[in-house]
Design an enzyme around this catalytic site. Structure first.
Site, short mmCIF file in Angstrom:
data_model
loop_
_atom_site.label_atom_id
_atom_site.label_comp_id
_atom_site.label_asym_id
_atom_site.label_seq_id
_atom_site.Cartn_x
_atom_site.Cartn_y
_atom_site.Cartn_z
N SER A 26 96.78 17.39 55.64
CA SER A 26 96.77 18.84 55.85
C SER A 26 98.15 19.48 55.66
CB SER A 26 96.21 19.09 57.25
OG SER A 26 96.11 20.45 57.52
N PRO A 74 99.52 18.20 75.67
CA PRO A 74 100.05 17.18 74.77
C PRO A 74 99.49 17.43 73.37
CG PRO A 74 98.26 16.27 76.11
CD PRO A 74 98.43 17.68 76.55
N ARG A 106 103.41 20.44 73.81
CA ARG A 106 103.60 21.80 73.32
C ARG A 106 103.60 22.81 74.47
NH1 ARG A 106 103.59 21.13 68.00
NH2 ARG A 106 102.01 19.81 67.04
C1 16G Z 1 94.62 19.66 63.84
C2 16G Z 1 93.30 20.33 64.05
C3 16G Z 1 93.48 21.78 64.45
C4 16G Z 1 94.37 21.87 65.67
C5 16G Z 1 95.65 21.11 65.46
C6 16G Z 1 96.39 21.01 66.77
C7 16G Z 1 91.23 19.94 62.85
C8 16G Z 1 90.56 19.92 61.51
N1 16G Z 1 92.50 20.29 62.83
O1 16G Z 1 95.30 20.24 62.78
O2 16G Z 1 92.23 22.30 64.75
O3 16G Z 1 94.70 23.20 65.94
O4 16G Z 1 95.36 19.79 65.03
O5 16G Z 1 97.51 20.22 66.62
O6 16G Z 1 90.64 19.64 63.87
P1 16G Z 1 98.31 19.74 67.87
O7 16G Z 1 97.37 19.00 68.78
O8 16G Z 1 99.41 18.92 67.32
O9 16G Z 1 98.84 20.99 68.53
MG MG Z 2 94.47 21.72 57.09
#
Ligand code: 16G
Ligand code: MG
Length: 554
Positions: free
Chosen positions: A68, A515, A523
């Site tokens: 991504s 987390p 975060r």
């Molecule tokens: C991933 C998730 C997204 C979420 C992000 C949070 C999918 C397809 N993507 O990119 O929805 O907002 O993780 O990231 O589920 P974090 O847990 O590092 O804050």
């Molecule tokens: Mg993406």
């Protein structure tokens, strides 16, 4: 498992030894790591995908190779279930355990135990199909090969390589294949462009209104979205589109893309003073996130961000308007639900509540939002970071189709009939499997044209409360346990009380910590009535997290 199957697995697994000293976990959105250590994981997840297909009676399963918005040297793998949504969470522990099995023998033992428990036939008598896709990362090609080896080491399983696609395209294809619908990439483009055209043709004619919204410039994060948007552009008229950062020269996600724009609140590379006032949008590296922005005059590359919450609000408003045109109290009333996370700006939630909509909160991550949205006839979900879509229940689709084809319904008025057609077109345009930046972008554009709105007018729906996000490196992020959709910390004890005490000092203050599911950090999100206050609140709480959990904490 019969002897033949066992030796197939043993043989192929010995070509994909796991990396030493690294523990991988399925995480919020699949496995992600430096691409150089992912061969074995992807091979093993290929096996899992084939097993999932067998388990679901031979349904088509998706396997996407992408990291991504992460840096280009990273990569990842995730699985799409037969519905096109994320793989069921029940299988994540199995994914974790096979990814970390130290040798082929223990891998086979885990597969054997799991197949027995889940009643998965491993005798080659049943067929399994896995669709493979990858983003533009250079490491993708060899990881796809590893996935194919994994899939083909399950007897009866076939891998179909869709090549370079966006993540939402692969999810869309999986869903379409399992529903017996047209499912090629060309069909995807045809469906999006024809439903977009339909929405444009249904715009009420106002005198003197000639495409009041002007051109759109799209930053494609130097990723897969660039080439796909180019294909769509050629199929569309009625949209003045300029594509930038399509990957010909720049580096994937470096200073570009939806994640960068949303988190840093600055214009991506390739945008500058000449773009002031023009409507701009950013996709992320695999085109499942979308945000809009405008470049601020004399603002040192600063932008006015129009994030996922605003896209959600625009969609919710449009759907609500169409439903109220249909308005008959005696008729079937679809249940509409709006799903957000704690990251949603407080002003957006207030706005949605004022529209009379029911707003529900879930933890971060598409699998949670999507699952909640499915509980409604019309479930609209978005993360502030720009991932979201609109889901329609079978019952609502059935009702809508009946209304669309009912010859007497023209008598109920042309505008009612048009509202039915518009809603129908939305169900075709918006990706029902997962959030999709390309289909989301076309829906935003169609609605702006319908309303005759500029991006500024749209942005005026409500004013975001100033916010700040920070991340803190800690000794062990799993020590943080949250509840109430991540708005409150349960463990370590005492930290939530301390956060509350600080937050209480700031007017309109709101703050939470969680987390990360994708990075080794905790975060912090803070919101308050001024930017200075939001910054200060976030900094104070970040210090607190460090005191409780940092490397020097006792
Ligand atoms: C991933 C998730 C997204 C979420 C992000 C949070 C999918 C397809 N993507 O990119 O929805 O907002 O993780 O990231 O589920 P974090 O847990 O590092 O804050
Ligand atoms: Mg993406």
């Amino acid at each position: 498992m019969n002897k033949q199957q066992q030796s197939m697995l043993l043989q192929s697994a010995s070509s994909f030894p796991p990396p030493k000293g690294t523990k991988l976990s399925y995480g919020t959105a699949g496995f992600r790591a430096d691409a150089s250590i992912l061969q074995s994981t992807v091979f093993r997840i290929g096996i899992l995908a084939a097993l999932r297909s067998l388990k679901t009676g031979g349904s088509v399963i998706g396997l996407m190779i992408t990291a991504s918005h992460n840096k280009v040297s990273d990569n990842g793998v995730k699985i799409a279930d037969p519905s096109g949504g994320m793989v069921t969470q029940d299988w994540e522990p199995f994914a974790d355990s096979i990814a970390n099995a130290p040798d082929p023998e223990s891998l086979i033992q885990l597969i054997n135990e799991f197949a027995k428990k889940e009643n998965i036939p491993l005798d080659g008598a049943k067929a399994a199909t896995v669709l493979l896709g990858r983003d533009t990362r250079p490491s993708g090609e060899s990881l796809v090969k590893a996935a194919k080896h994994g899939i083909c080491s399950v007897a009866g399983a076939v891998a179909t390589d869709m090549g370079i696609v966006t993540t939402p395209q692969l999810h869309w294809m999986v869903r379409a294949r399992n529903k017996g619908l047209k499912a090629s990439e060309l069909d995807y483009f045809e469906q999006l462009s024809s439903s977009f055209r339909c929405l444009i043709d249904l715009i009420p004619k106002k005198s003197g209104d000639n495409n009041p919204v002007g051109k759109l410039i799209v930053d494609c994060a130097n990723g897969v979205g660039g080439e796909k948007l180019q294909v769509l552009k050629e199929k569309l008229n009625g949209l003045h589109l300029e594509i930038r950062n399509s990957g010909e020269s720049g580096i994937l996600n470096e200073g570009v893309g939806a994640d960068y724009v949303q988190k840093e609140k600055v214009a991506p590379e390739g945008f500058g003073p000449a773009d002031v006032g023009i409507r701009c949008a950013s996709l992320d590296g695999d085109a499942d996130r979308l945000v809009y922005f405008t470049v601020i005059p004399n603002g040192n590359n600063k932008i006015e961000l129009v994030d996922g919450d605003k896209i959600l609000s625009l969609f919710a408003l449009f759907i609500k308007d169409q439903l109220s045109i249909l308005g008959d109290k005696n008729e079937y009333q679809p249940r509409v639900g709006v799903v957000q996370t704690a990251y949603a700006n407080g002003a957006s939630t207030k706005y949605l509540n004022q529209l009379g909509l029911q707003v529900i909160f879930t933890p971060t991550g598409v699998k949670y939002l999507h699952g909640k949205a499915e509980e409604y006839d019309i479930g609209i979900y978005f993360e502030a970071n720009g991932h979201g879509t609109i889901l329609f229940s079978e019952q609502f689709l059935y009702w809508l189709e009946g209304r669309k084809n009912d010859p007497s319904s023209t008598a109920k008025g042309l505008e009612k009939q048009n509202a039915v057609k518009r809603l129908w077109a939305v169900t075709k345009l918006i990706n029902q499997a997962v959030g999709d930046a390309l289909s989301g972008l076309l829906l935003v554009e169609a609605i702006l044209q319908h309303m005759g709105w500029s991006v500024d007018k749209w942005n005026e729906l409500y004013h975001d409360l100033p916010s700040r996000q920070l991340k803190v490196k800690v000794a062990d992020r799993s020590a943080v346990v949250t509840n109430y959709a991540e708005t409150s910390v349960e463990k370590p004890p005492g930290i939530q009380e301390a956060i509350n005490a600080i937050t209480g000092k700031y007017p309109q203050g709101r703050c939470f910590v969680r987390p990360s599911g994708t990075e080794d950090v905790v975060r912090v999100y803070a919101e308050a009535n001024t930017q200075e206050a939001a910054d200060e609140l976030a900094t104070q709480v970040a210090k607190l997290v460090d005191q409780f959990l940092g490397f020097t904490a006792s």
